[in-house]
Design an enzyme around this catalytic site. Structure first.
Site, PDB file in Angstrom:
ATOM      1  N   TRP A  68       0.867  -1.175   0.000  1.00 35.49           N
ATOM      2  CA  TRP A  68       0.000   0.000   0.000  1.00 35.49           C
ATOM      3  C   TRP A  68       0.902   1.223   0.000  1.00 35.49           C
ATOM      4  O   TRP A  68       1.802   1.327   0.837  1.00 35.49           O
ATOM      5  CB  TRP A  68      -0.933   0.051   1.220  1.00 35.49           C
ATOM      6  CG  TRP A  68      -1.563   1.413   1.334  1.00 35.49           C
ATOM      7  CD1 TRP A  68      -2.550   1.915   0.543  1.00 35.49           C
ATOM      8  CD2 TRP A  68      -1.194   2.471   2.249  1.00 35.49           C
ATOM      9  NE1 TRP A  68      -2.825   3.226   0.907  1.00 35.49           N
ATOM     10  CE2 TRP A  68      -2.009   3.582   1.933  1.00 35.49           C
ATOM     11  CE3 TRP A  68      -0.264   2.574   3.279  1.00 35.49           C
ATOM     12  CZ2 TRP A  68      -1.917   4.792   2.633  1.00 35.49           C
ATOM     13  CZ3 TRP A  68      -0.164   3.774   3.964  1.00 35.49           C
ATOM     14  CH2 TRP A  68      -0.992   4.865   3.644  1.00 35.49           C
TER      15      TRP A  68
ATOM     16  N   GLU B 291      -3.130  -2.810  -2.352  1.00 37.84           N
ATOM     17  CA  GLU B 291      -4.255  -2.194  -1.637  1.00 37.84           C
ATOM     18  C   GLU B 291      -4.515  -0.762  -2.099  1.00 37.84           C
ATOM     19  O   GLU B 291      -3.644   0.099  -1.993  1.00 37.84           O
ATOM     20  CB  GLU B 291      -3.929  -2.192  -0.132  1.00 37.84           C
ATOM     21  CG  GLU B 291      -4.983  -1.519   0.732  1.00 37.84           C
ATOM     22  CD  GLU B 291      -4.592  -1.468   2.207  1.00 37.84           C
ATOM     23  OE1 GLU B 291      -3.413  -1.736   2.536  1.00 37.84           O
ATOM     24  OE2 GLU B 291      -5.461  -1.148   3.024  1.00 37.84           O
TER      25      GLU B 291
ATOM     26  N   LYS C 229      -7.230   2.775  -2.071  1.00 41.26           N
ATOM     27  CA  LYS C 229      -8.121   3.453  -1.132  1.00 41.26           C
ATOM     28  C   LYS C 229      -8.734   4.673  -1.797  1.00 41.26           C
ATOM     29  O   LYS C 229      -8.388   5.011  -2.932  1.00 41.26           O
ATOM     30  CB  LYS C 229      -7.414   3.817   0.170  1.00 41.26           C
ATOM     31  CG  LYS C 229      -6.380   4.921   0.067  1.00 41.26           C
ATOM     32  CD  LYS C 229      -5.572   5.052   1.355  1.00 41.26           C
ATOM     33  CE  LYS C 229      -6.299   5.710   2.506  1.00 41.26           C
ATOM     34  NZ  LYS C 229      -5.439   5.938   3.671  1.00 41.26           N
TER      35      LYS C 229
ATOM     36  N   ASP D  39      -9.588  -3.357   2.071  1.00 45.01           N
ATOM     37  CA  ASP D  39      -9.582  -2.742   3.399  1.00 45.01           C
ATOM     38  C   ASP D  39     -10.976  -2.160   3.587  1.00 45.01           C
ATOM     39  O   ASP D  39     -11.412  -1.294   2.817  1.00 45.01           O
ATOM     40  CB  ASP D  39      -8.511  -1.647   3.473  1.00 45.01           C
ATOM     41  CG  ASP D  39      -8.419  -1.030   4.866  1.00 45.01           C
ATOM     42  OD1 ASP D  39      -9.475  -0.662   5.419  1.00 45.01           O
ATOM     43  OD2 ASP D  39      -7.303  -0.893   5.392  1.00 45.01           O
TER      44      ASP D  39
ATOM     45  N   HIS E 115     -11.816   1.571   3.301  1.00 41.92           N
ATOM     46  CA  HIS E 115     -11.306   2.321   2.154  1.00 41.92           C
ATOM     47  C   HIS E 115     -12.305   2.603   1.049  1.00 41.92           C
ATOM     48  O   HIS E 115     -11.909   2.836  -0.085  1.00 41.92           O
ATOM     49  CB  HIS E 115     -10.115   1.581   1.555  1.00 41.92           C
ATOM     50  CG  HIS E 115      -8.870   1.721   2.373  1.00 41.92           C
ATOM     51  ND1 HIS E 115      -7.629   1.385   1.916  1.00 41.92           N
ATOM     52  CD2 HIS E 115      -8.682   2.195   3.622  1.00 41.92           C
ATOM     53  CE1 HIS E 115      -6.735   1.621   2.848  1.00 41.92           C
ATOM     54  NE2 HIS E 115      -7.350   2.109   3.899  1.00 41.92           N
TER      55      HIS E 115
ATOM     56  N   HIS F  90      -8.226  -6.413   4.853  1.00 38.83           N
ATOM     57  CA  HIS F  90      -7.841  -5.591   5.991  1.00 38.83           C
ATOM     58  C   HIS F  90      -9.147  -5.252   6.682  1.00 38.83           C
ATOM     59  O   HIS F  90      -9.839  -4.318   6.283  1.00 38.83           O
ATOM     60  CB  HIS F  90      -7.136  -4.307   5.544  1.00 38.83           C
ATOM     61  CG  HIS F  90      -5.672  -4.470   5.348  1.00 38.83           C
ATOM     62  ND1 HIS F  90      -4.824  -3.421   5.093  1.00 38.83           N
ATOM     63  CD2 HIS F  90      -4.887  -5.581   5.402  1.00 38.83           C
ATOM     64  CE1 HIS F  90      -3.590  -3.886   4.986  1.00 38.83           C
ATOM     65  NE2 HIS F  90      -3.600  -5.179   5.154  1.00 38.83           N
TER      66      HIS F  90
ATOM     67  N   ASP G 294     -11.963   6.885   7.026  1.00 43.49           N
ATOM     68  CA  ASP G 294     -11.079   5.725   7.223  1.00 43.49           C
ATOM     69  C   ASP G 294     -10.387   5.842   8.578  1.00 43.49           C
ATOM     70  O   ASP G 294      -9.175   5.969   8.669  1.00 43.49           O
ATOM     71  CB  ASP G 294     -10.066   5.723   6.057  1.00 43.49           C
ATOM     72  CG  ASP G 294      -9.046   4.608   6.166  1.00 43.49           C
ATOM     73  OD1 ASP G 294      -9.394   3.560   6.726  1.00 43.49           O
ATOM     74  OD2 ASP G 294      -7.914   4.799   5.682  1.00 43.49           O
TER      75      ASP G 294
ATOM     76  N   ASP H 135     -10.074   3.803  11.085  1.00 43.22           N
ATOM     77  CA  ASP H 135      -9.399   2.632  11.651  1.00 43.22           C
ATOM     78  C   ASP H 135      -9.760   2.376  13.105  1.00 43.22           C
ATOM     79  O   ASP H 135      -8.890   2.085  13.927  1.00 43.22           O
ATOM     80  CB  ASP H 135      -7.878   2.754  11.458  1.00 43.22           C
ATOM     81  CG  ASP H 135      -7.477   2.613  10.000  1.00 43.22           C
ATOM     82  OD1 ASP H 135      -7.657   1.518   9.441  1.00 43.22           O
ATOM     83  OD2 ASP H 135      -7.017   3.610   9.396  1.00 43.22           O
TER      84      ASP H 135
ATOM     85  N   ASP I 253      -6.776  -4.573  10.244  1.00 43.55           N
ATOM     86  CA  ASP I 253      -6.050  -3.301  10.087  1.00 43.55           C
ATOM     87  C   ASP I 253      -6.796  -2.171  10.768  1.00 43.55           C
ATOM     88  O   ASP I 253      -7.680  -1.556  10.179  1.00 43.55           O
ATOM     89  CB  ASP I 253      -5.849  -2.986   8.593  1.00 43.55           C
ATOM     90  CG  ASP I 253      -5.070  -1.679   8.395  1.00 43.55           C
ATOM     91  OD1 ASP I 253      -4.502  -1.175   9.384  1.00 43.55           O
ATOM     92  OD2 ASP I 253      -5.045  -1.171   7.262  1.00 43.55           O
TER      93      ASP I 253
END
Ligand code: RNT
Ligand code: ZN
Length: 415
Positions: free
Chosen positions: A184, A223, A225, A256, A259, A283, A291, A293, A323
């Site tokens: 990524w 990856e 996004k 992910d 994303h 992820h 995003d 997380d 993730d």
């Protein structure tokens, strides 16, 4: 306690058996479900290379005390977390978590030797390793790495990423199982930009160079996004770019779950992509408005993702990475919540009466289908998860709290 878990499990077993679901078989499948736990929740993506800020369009917020400050603390936290998650799980390392022995090792100088102690640690602790190149938090990161028009900078990151593939290959060889390496890069633009084709051409060319050499003991995933912080207007490695690249080159796209655009369903990508690419990397994260997380929980989007994997018959074609990086919560506890939540989603997906609901749909019985999907939300899957914990000799439900509190009192609060 174990007695009541057993009783509840026996009842659950009967309830599921009435739908032709064998909970014993499901427990075996769950035992064989291995998460790749991300090392970077333990220290807010800091790593051991430098003490600089986190850059690259990602951000960890919060300053909960006790984050891991070095390799020993990080390993201790990971082992503690793993001891509270049933089953056996992998560890996903980023390049900046190498064992650099107190020396500065630049990204274009890193090699398998900086990960030998991780390889040894993993073997001692029955853990397989996955890997990630690291394009962020470095003086040469800027806004563009592999797509930088400056050949010097681009070559630096190409060299870095090639070296990361060699490290992954060594890990895969040592563990007798392919190491999954994720690429990524944060590359993008903050404001209006007009050289999009050029950036993507450069990224494609960099990837072609990086992947040129066959590495038999590792697998590459890529990856995309939507955008990063400070790079809001344009992302070179967008989903379209990587989907096309993966399909054209037999690479593994990374989904992910943080994303995508807020109303876009990551789960719906499983059946679309798996018609064109060999495998998928996940992820699993939790976006809150962006995003962000946040720690993974058993929410509807995550459940839907696992349902789609099971319904696609793709259990073996998916790699299950986590993730997230929340610095506002007990970090070891965060691993346990997210890992157990992902397992619970997988469990519920495996406990679905797939044949019956498929049949209802094909017969146009939409009421019956919807009703059963609703009813299954309240089936006693929790009793099956508790039984799984007992069989794996890990604390049940709320007993995890005391374990994390003890670890905090004895270890992390003293940092
Ligand atoms: C960033 C990507 C990437 C990182 C890790 C640390 O938006 O999700 O996977 O989170 O590499
Ligand atoms: Zn990610």
């Amino acid at each position: 306690m174990k007695e009541s878990v057993k009783k509840a499990y026996e009842i659950a077993k009967e309830r599921y058996a009435a739908f032709g679901i064998d909970t014993e078989k499901v427990l075996e499948q769950l035992q064989d479900f291995h998460l790749s736990m991300h090392c970077w929740q333990a220290d807010d993506v800091a790593g051991f290379e430098s003490t600089g800020d986190l850059t690259g369009g990602i951000q960890a917020t919060g300053n909960y005390p006790g984050k891991a400050r070095n390799i020993d603390e990080l390993r201790a936290d990971i082992l503690k977390a793993k001891s509270l998650v049933p089953g056996t799980h992998r560890l996903n390392l980023h390049e900046i978590y190498g064992d650099f022995g107190g020396k500065f090792v630049d990204r274009d100088e890193v090699g398998p030797e900086h990960f030998q102690s991780w390889i040894d640690w993993a073997a001692e602790n029955d853990t397989k390793l996955d890997f990630n190149s690291t394009s962020f938090s470095h003086p040469k990161s800027g806004n563009l790495s592999l797509s930088n028009p400056d050949k010097g900078i681009r070559d630096f990151w190409i060299e870095h990423t090639k070296r990361c593939r060699e490290i992954s290959n060594q890990m895969g060889l040592a563990q007798g199982d392919p190491c999954i390496m994720n690429v990524w890069v944060h590359d993008g633009c903050k404001d209006q930009s007009v050289n999009h084709f050029m950036y993507r051409e450069l990224l494609k060319d960099s990837l072609d160079q990086i992947f040129a050499e066959e590495m038999p003991h590792m697998k590459d995933c890529i990856e995309g996004k939507v955008f990063g912080i400070g790079l809001e207007s344009f992302t070179v490695g967008s989903h379209d770019f990587y989907t096309a690249y993966a399909a054209a080159n037999g690479k593994i796209p990374t989904i992910d779950t943080g994303h995508y655009h807020p109303t876009e369903s990551p789960a719906d990508k499983v059946s679309a992509l798996l018609n064109f690419v060999p495998e998928l990397m996940l992820h699993v994260s939790r976006p809150v408005r962006w995003d962000s997380d946040h720690v993974t929980i058993k929410d509807d989007p995550t459940q839907e993702l696992f349902n789609e994997i099971v319904r696609a018959g793709a259990l073996e074609r998916v790699h299950y990475g986590l993730d997230y990086f929340d610095g506002a919560i007990n970090r070891t506890g965060a691993y346990v919540i997210g890992s157990r939540a992902a397992q619970k989603c997988m469990l519920c997906a495996l406990l679905e009466p797939t044949e019956l609901i498929r049949k209802y749909e094909l017969e146009g019985k939409t009421f019956q289908l919807l009703h059963l999907l609703e009813e299954f939300k309240a089936m006693p899957w929790g009793a099956v998860y508790d039984e799984f914990c007992v069989r794996n000799d890990v604390p049940l439900g709320d007993a995890v709290i005391a374990e994390i509190e003890k670890y905090e009192a004895e270890v992390t609060s003293k940092r």
